[in-house]
Design an enzyme around this catalytic site. Sequence first.
Site, short mmCIF file in Angstrom:
data_model
loop_
_atom_site.label_atom_id
_atom_site.label_comp_id
_atom_site.label_asym_id
_atom_site.label_seq_id
_atom_site.Cartn_x
_atom_site.Cartn_y
_atom_site.Cartn_z
CG ASP A 1 -1.79 1.25 1.27
OD1 ASP A 1 -2.81 1.27 0.55
OD2 ASP A 1 -1.46 2.20 2.00
CE1 TYR B 1 0.53 8.31 2.43
CE2 TYR B 1 1.24 6.12 1.76
CZ TYR B 1 0.36 6.93 2.44
OH TYR B 1 -0.69 6.38 3.13
CG LEU C 1 2.66 -0.98 14.99
CD1 LEU C 1 4.10 -1.17 14.53
CD2 LEU C 1 2.34 -1.90 16.16
N GLY D 1 3.89 -0.43 8.43
CA GLY D 1 5.03 0.23 7.81
C GLY D 1 6.33 -0.32 8.34
CB ALA D 2 8.93 -2.03 7.75
NE ARG D 3 11.96 5.78 8.41
CZ ARG D 3 12.17 7.04 8.79
NH1 ARG D 3 11.69 7.47 9.93
NH2 ARG D 3 12.85 7.87 8.02
CD GLN E 1 11.52 -0.01 11.53
OE1 GLN E 1 10.78 0.32 10.59
NE2 GLN E 1 12.11 0.90 12.30
#
Length: 327
Positions: A51, A56, A207, A280-282, A286
């Site tokens: 997504d 963004y 989160l 989400g994850a960076r 993560q």
Amino acid sequence: MRYTQLGERGPQVSRIAFGNWSAGGDWGRVDRDAAIGATRAALGLGITLFDTAHAYGFGVAEELLGEALQPEIQTARESLVIATKGGLRNDHGLTVRDSSPPALRRDLESSLRALGTDYVDIYQIHWPDPATPISVTAETVDDFVRQGLVRYIGVSNYDARQMTEFQQVRPIDTLQPPYHLFRREIEKTILPFAQEHGIGVLVYGPLAHGLLSGRMTDETGFAADDWRSKSDLFVGEAFRRNLSVVHDLTEFAGSRGTTVAQLAIAWTLANPAVEVAIVGARSPDQIRQTAPAADLQLTPSDVAQIEQILRGDVAVGGPAPEAMPRS
């Protein structure tokens, strides 16, 4: 990883979706290699739903996602479910809602170029636009489906009244609302509406924008280019009270052999109206730490104990587009 059908009309997807809002720059500096690595790690974990949104970074996050997924886009496109959103534009540094037909056409064409694909699986209206009749917006995106540019239509941040108006023109396939332990207003009317009408629900922010990650303390600060640095949700007494709640949730999660982040995500998926949680994850680590939440089954007793812990919480919202200035 577990899989489900997204509503009555949507595709089969993983119950955890990979979200790349942070790749657009609203959460501070972006490490491109780490972000691409996180996307590739999500694939390796069995995640099939990705997504993103035009807004963004106005193409930045979509380009990064397209780059990361390009091998699959070129050779196994049907294995991916790519969701993006349109209906926001950058107007001299301010984010403006615009779901008019010309704006949505521009947004979709830009998204397709950035992602490097000739169709989007799920195209979502990012926020309702009060200046454009909802019926006009619905007609526009329905045209996209007939033209083969989009497979399914979704809305994000819509209430039940707005969805009712939209559905008078075109059925809604998916809904993307905010939902987490500290933000539950959708339980009153929005989730029941989605269930009644067979709309697939993929929730964002499970989160609580990092609050439920288990990594924050009352000394946590944010970079100036991270939207949370300007939010009153992450300072003061309310922040400290919620950190205390997170501490208690962390202890409970430990007693269940899991982490507070996995517990928080699994809690959203325990709601029968919710099919998917967008996480989400960076970095690769993560997403590896949170994806196992798809397999965590909470019992009624677990949910009741979580409710007991939450009695001292303070509601946590999130930013509207008008609060996200652009340079």
